[in-house]
Design an enzyme around this catalytic site. Structure first.
Site, PDB file in Angstrom:
ATOM      1  N   HIS A  52      24.281  34.191  64.743  1.00 27.32           N
ATOM      2  CA  HIS A  52      24.537  35.030  65.924  1.00 27.32           C
ATOM      3  C   HIS A  52      26.042  35.210  66.131  1.00 27.32           C
ATOM      4  O   HIS A  52      26.698  34.395  66.777  1.00 27.32           O
ATOM      5  CB  HIS A  52      23.896  34.391  67.162  1.00 27.32           C
ATOM      6  CG  HIS A  52      23.863  35.289  68.356  1.00 27.32           C
ATOM      7  ND1 HIS A  52      22.753  35.416  69.154  1.00 27.32           N
ATOM      8  CD2 HIS A  52      24.785  36.108  68.898  1.00 27.32           C
ATOM      9  CE1 HIS A  52      22.994  36.265  70.134  1.00 27.32           C
ATOM     10  NE2 HIS A  52      24.237  36.700  69.999  1.00 27.32           N
TER      11      HIS A  52
ATOM     12  N   HIS B   4      17.447  38.389  73.717  1.00 28.28           N
ATOM     13  CA  HIS B   4      18.315  37.869  74.780  1.00 28.28           C
ATOM     14  C   HIS B   4      17.531  37.974  76.083  1.00 28.28           C
ATOM     15  O   HIS B   4      17.255  39.076  76.550  1.00 28.28           O
ATOM     16  CB  HIS B   4      19.597  38.721  74.825  1.00 28.28           C
ATOM     17  CG  HIS B   4      20.539  38.398  75.928  1.00 28.28           C
ATOM     18  ND1 HIS B   4      21.894  38.278  75.730  1.00 28.28           N
ATOM     19  CD2 HIS B   4      20.352  38.186  77.252  1.00 28.28           C
ATOM     20  CE1 HIS B   4      22.501  38.000  76.870  1.00 28.28           C
ATOM     21  NE2 HIS B   4      21.572  37.943  77.819  1.00 28.28           N
TER      22      HIS B   4
ATOM     23  N   ASP C 225      27.213  32.612  68.863  1.00 32.58           N
ATOM     24  CA  ASP C 225      27.364  33.777  69.751  1.00 32.58           C
ATOM     25  C   ASP C 225      28.844  34.156  69.844  1.00 32.58           C
ATOM     26  O   ASP C 225      29.349  34.479  70.919  1.00 32.58           O
ATOM     27  CB  ASP C 225      26.774  33.521  71.141  1.00 32.58           C
ATOM     28  CG  ASP C 225      26.555  34.826  71.911  1.00 32.58           C
ATOM     29  OD1 ASP C 225      26.824  35.907  71.359  1.00 32.58           O
ATOM     30  OD2 ASP C 225      26.114  34.761  73.073  1.00 32.58           O
TER      31      ASP C 225
END
Ligand code: DOR
Ligand code: ZN
Length: 424
Positions: free
Chosen positions: A58, A178, A286
């Site tokens: 990610h 998400h 992320d």
């Protein structure tokens, strides 16, 4: 063993405690044990720990004509490699989003020109996305799918979500989601940000998404930030270093450098995540870089997101060295489980595996923005301990060696639906 290997890493301490020579030929590990001679290159890893390269499933590599000031494929993957990551999976909330064959192809071309490590690229799930076309173009997975709005991601309604899930199930494609519940209100501090996007709401959103899946859907939840969400998850999920290592208490309330979606929680909630360490399938970064200027403005207007691809493995290894968690559990979360979920081969220190390897010293050092490589130019982990690799091999080639980076190993990892243009 081949007559003349490309590279031998000598005296490497590997997980399990053995000290071995690792022989590499044409991008693969061909022997682990006593190495032969005649290699084009030799690295002496004596005293250091050799690990497989990590897969960060990610990251937001930004780039394109509108976001290169935040990050580019080359700055972002140099940052990845310097943190022991040898494969990144790029998220499709670019400008424009990757929801057509053409935008996807352009993204692949951009990555090929810039990437210092292996890369996969995900397709976007938007109401008009050409999901079947993206699958054929080689999308590795689909998402992150914005079931709630975030920076550069518009929320997609439940009707469209259900239709897209059905189509992705038909295509046997992995969808990543998400999930959050976003409440109305003034968002002026890290505490209000977390109140407006609470952990309980995230858990409720995860539950309702589970209800929309087709039976057997290949699915994965992005960046879960609360213990309640772990319990609600009906499929695999990932947790981010910022939810494990950062809490609101570590920042001034209005400091937007800590603003991210889902939000950084309280110290108490952070500790609850560590207590559930064994339940976490995947850790991913992320990596969502924004510039210092963007993060220094008023909290409400600042974009959400933190850089993190370079600090993920170093922070986790420092936790291993401190005796908090086992090395094997870290490797599972950043190497084998991501590979399994993405249905790609995992690098490993065994004969036949892809030669993606990072060599780490026995000591941690303080993390400072100055020593990192993301174009973001800042880190929320300033002063924390990290164990950074000294040498990184990707695809059998030394891409990083004590501060020097070499381009040329960045290979595109296509999704299973890829159809070669010649096949048509
Ligand atoms: O904080 C976030 N930033 N969360 C996301 O989901 C998107 C990301 C970004 O792209 O900036
Ligand atoms: Zn997200």
């Amino acid at each position: 063993m081949p007559a003349s290997p490309d590279l031998i890493i000598r005296n490497a301490l590997i997980p399990g405690g053995r000290i071995v020579d690792i022989t590499i030929c044409e991008g693969r590990v061909v022997h682990v044990g006593a190495g032969g001679t005649g290699a084009e290159q030799t690295i002496d890893a004596r005293g250091n720990l050799c690990l497989p390269g990590a897969i960060d499933m990610h990251v937001h590599m930004r780039g394109g004509s509108r976001q290169a000031y935040k990050e580019t494929w080359s700055t972002g993957t140099i940052s990845a490699v310097a943190g022991g990551v040898t494969m990144v999976v790029d998220q499709p909330n670019t400008l424009p989003p990757l929801d057509t064959r053409e935008t996807f192809r352009n993204r692949v071309a951009e990555a090929r020109e810039g990437s210092f490590c292996r890369f996969g690229i995900n397709g976007a799930v938007t109401p008009h996305a050409d999901l079947a076309g993206l699958r054929e173009e080689g999308a590795l997975a689909f998402g992150e799918t914005f079931a709630a709005a975030s920076s550069y991601g518009e929320a997609i309604g439940s009707g469209d979500l259900k239709r897209c899930f059905k189509e992705l199930h038909r295509l046997d494609a992995l969808v990543t989601i998400h999930c959050e519940e976003v409440r109305e209100g003034r968002d002026v501090t890290l505490a209000t940000h977390s109140d407006l996007r609470p952990g309980s709401g995230e858990a409720a959103a995860v539950s309702s998404i589970c209800d929309l899946f087709s039976p057997g859907q290949r699915s994965h939840f992005c960046h879960l930030s609360s213990a309640a969400s772990f319990r609600a998850a009906c499929t695999s999920f990932e947790v981010m270093p910022h939810h494990l290592f950062l809490s609101q208490e570590m920042f001034a309330g209005e400091d937007a450098h800590g603003k991210v979606n889902p939000p950084i929680r309280t110290e108490k909630e952070r500790k609850e995540l560590w207590a559930l360490w064994d339940r976490i399938p995947v850790i991913a970064s992320d990596h969502a870089p924004h510039s210092v200027e963007e993060k220094s403005g008023p909290f409400e207007a600042a974009p959400a997101g933190l850089p993190g691809v370079e600090t993920m493995v170093p922070l986790l290894l420092a936790a291993v060295y401190d005796g908090r968690v086992a090395l094997a559990s870290v490797l599972e979360k950043v190497v084998s489980r991501p590979a399994e979920i993405l249905r790609i081969p995992a690098p490993g220190l065994v004969s036949g595996a892809a030669a993606d390897i990072a060599i780490y010293p026995k000591e941690s050092i303080p993390i400072t923005a100055e020593c990192l490589h993301s174009r973001a130019g800042w880190t929320p982990y300033e002063g924390m301990s990290g164990v950074f690799p000294e040498v990184v091999v990707c695809n059998g080639r030394m891409v990083y060696d004590g501060g020097e980076f070499t381009f040329g190993a960045g290979e595109w990892v296509r999704g299973q639906g890829y159809k070669c243009p010649q096949d048509e």
